[in-house]
Design an enzyme around this catalytic site. Structure first.
Site, PDB file in Angstrom:
ATOM      1  N   ARG A 244     -17.859   4.064   1.990  1.00  0.00           N
ATOM      2  CA  ARG A 244     -17.586   5.472   2.424  1.00  0.00           C
ATOM      3  C   ARG A 244     -17.604   6.401   1.121  1.00  0.00           C
ATOM      4  O   ARG A 244     -16.865   6.063   0.167  1.00  0.00           O
ATOM      5  CB  ARG A 244     -16.414   5.698   3.352  1.00  0.00           C
ATOM      6  CG  ARG A 244     -16.340   5.108   4.454  1.00  0.00           C
ATOM      7  CD  ARG A 244     -17.389   5.832   5.354  1.00  0.00           C
ATOM      8  NE  ARG A 244     -17.420   5.256   6.926  1.00  0.00           N
ATOM      9  CZ  ARG A 244     -18.386   4.477   7.351  1.00  0.00           C
ATOM     10  NH1 ARG A 244     -19.126   3.814   6.716  1.00  0.00           N
ATOM     11  NH2 ARG A 244     -18.221   4.324   8.528  1.00  0.00           N
ATOM     12  N   GLU A 272     -20.430  14.631   3.253  1.00  0.00           N
ATOM     13  CA  GLU A 272     -21.467  14.173   3.648  1.00  0.00           C
ATOM     14  C   GLU A 272     -21.864  14.825   5.004  1.00  0.00           C
ATOM     15  O   GLU A 272     -21.164  14.914   5.733  1.00  0.00           O
ATOM     16  CB  GLU A 272     -21.476  12.498   4.001  1.00  0.00           C
ATOM     17  CG  GLU A 272     -22.571  11.902   4.551  1.00  0.00           C
ATOM     18  CD  GLU A 272     -22.343  10.530   4.444  1.00  0.00           C
ATOM     19  OE1 GLU A 272     -22.630   9.729   5.520  1.00  0.00           O
ATOM     20  OE2 GLU A 272     -21.922   9.566   3.460  1.00  0.00           O
ATOM     21  N   HIS A 291     -27.202   7.492   3.367  1.00  0.00           N
ATOM     22  CA  HIS A 291     -26.528   6.851   4.406  1.00  0.00           C
ATOM     23  C   HIS A 291     -27.329   6.168   5.510  1.00  0.00           C
ATOM     24  O   HIS A 291     -27.199   5.958   6.642  1.00  0.00           O
ATOM     25  CB  HIS A 291     -25.414   7.613   5.184  1.00  0.00           C
ATOM     26  CG  HIS A 291     -24.389   6.819   5.804  1.00  0.00           C
ATOM     27  ND1 HIS A 291     -23.149   7.367   5.873  1.00  0.00           N
ATOM     28  CD2 HIS A 291     -24.074   5.519   6.056  1.00  0.00           C
ATOM     29  CE1 HIS A 291     -22.206   6.598   6.297  1.00  0.00           C
ATOM     30  NE2 HIS A 291     -22.859   5.423   6.438  1.00  0.00           N
TER      31      HIS A 291
END
Length: 329
Positions: A244, A272, A291
């Site tokens: 993450r 993000e 991602h």
């Protein structure tokens, strides 16, 4: 206890392909949940296939939910709005193949300088031995004056996997044929294989040529890799973040990259999505993907096969796998 109150109402996204639920047990009633849900729906077993910013708002309109099955390994985005009486199961194991293959791909791409050479290709430039000037590849010892080093070998390198779970084990399996030395870190130490406790992170970082972060985001792991940890990495070492974004201190990473001390490959960032004007975009020796490490066509089939197995366990009153919370039935 097995489910005995008529049909089990299983909630899924309104656009989910019928193919993915056609093998669900006959005792299941599929409830398709609109993405813009404005009225109450009754659901017993809710399947969340991926991160959905509107999931929290939609959940407020669902009545009777007893189980939430996430098809993602990370559930940090669900925990804040999860009622204590609802069972939460994650998608641990479902991303093992796709994420571990992404990790292997970016390691090889970075070590062989493929992004750099792709940039040269886009500019129609053939620079060869004059193209690598970042200082991380140096002509030392017998190499000096003979030829310029343009890429690196993976064989013989030491790889540190931080967060040694199912994905970490899958990464190790894919790296082993390259003849690497593996170091492993998890929350607590284990044996067979040897896994170090996270408290040993600072002792292990200087030993690694490649550092892979693949651990969940928790209050303890947020900022785990910051300026002190980046400073402990070997000059020219590669940091791979497939965990993450907040696990790594973004500002510290940008500084380390701009100073030419390390390389990085990240599939996750903080913030993000990464804003267009963020300095990480232009930091040297940094490969960024948006991602997508777990996003392959095969993933969704693995995910719903697992969901089918979980539903059958629930119907039979058997323990569910991958339980995150301990709420009762």
């Amino acid at each position: 206890m097995p489910h005995t109150r008529g049909m089990l109402r299983v909630g899924v996204d309104e656009h989910l392909s019928p193919e993915l639920v056609r093998d669900f047990p006959p005792e299941v009633e599929i409830v398709r949940i609109p993405r813009e849900l404005a009225h109450p729906l009754d659901v017993d077993f809710l399947i969340l296939p991926f991160f959905n910013a509107k999931a929290r708002a939609a959940f407020q309109h669902l009545h009777g939910v007893k189980v939430i099955q996430s098809l993602m390994a990370g559930v940090d985005w669900i925990i804040p709005w999860l009622p204590p009486e609802v069972i939460l199961c994650d998608g641990r194991g479902l991303h093992d193949i796709s994420t571990s293959e992404w990790v292997l791909a970016v390691i090889l791409a970075c070590m062989k300088r493929l992004p750099h050479n792709r940039d040269l290709q886009s500019r129609h430039e053939w620079k060869g031995q004059n193209s690598v000037t970042d200082g991380c590849l140096s002509e030392t010892g017998a190499n000096r004056g003979q030829y310029a080093i343009l890429s690196e070998d993976l064989a013989g390198r030491t790889v540190l996997i931080i967060g040694y779970g199912s994905i970490g084990a899958a990464i190790e399996a894919r790296l082993q044929p390259f003849g690497v030395n593996i170091l492993r870190i998890a929350r607590t130490a284990k044996t067979k294989p040897d896994v170090h406790a996270v408290s040993e992170l600072h002792q292990l970082l200087p030993q690694a040529d490649i550092v892979i972060a693949i651990l969940p985001l928790t209050p303890e792991t947020k900022g785990l890799i910051g300026a002190p940890e980046l400073a402990l990495m070997r000059p020219g070492a590669l940091l791979v973040n497939a965990a993450r974004g907040p696990v790594v201190d973004t500002d510290a990473l940008v500084r380390a990259l701009n100073e030419g001390r390390i390389h990085a490959a990240v599939d996750v960032t903080n913030p993000e999505p990464l804003p267009a004007d963020h300095p990480l975009w232009s930091a040297p020796n940094c490969l960024i993907t948006p991602h997508i490490a777990g996003s392959t066509p095969e993933f969704i089939y693995r995910a719903f096969r697992f969901a089918d197995q979980q539903i059958r366990r629930y119907l039979a009153g058997q323990p569910l796998e991958n339980r995150v919370t301990e709420a009762g039935y």
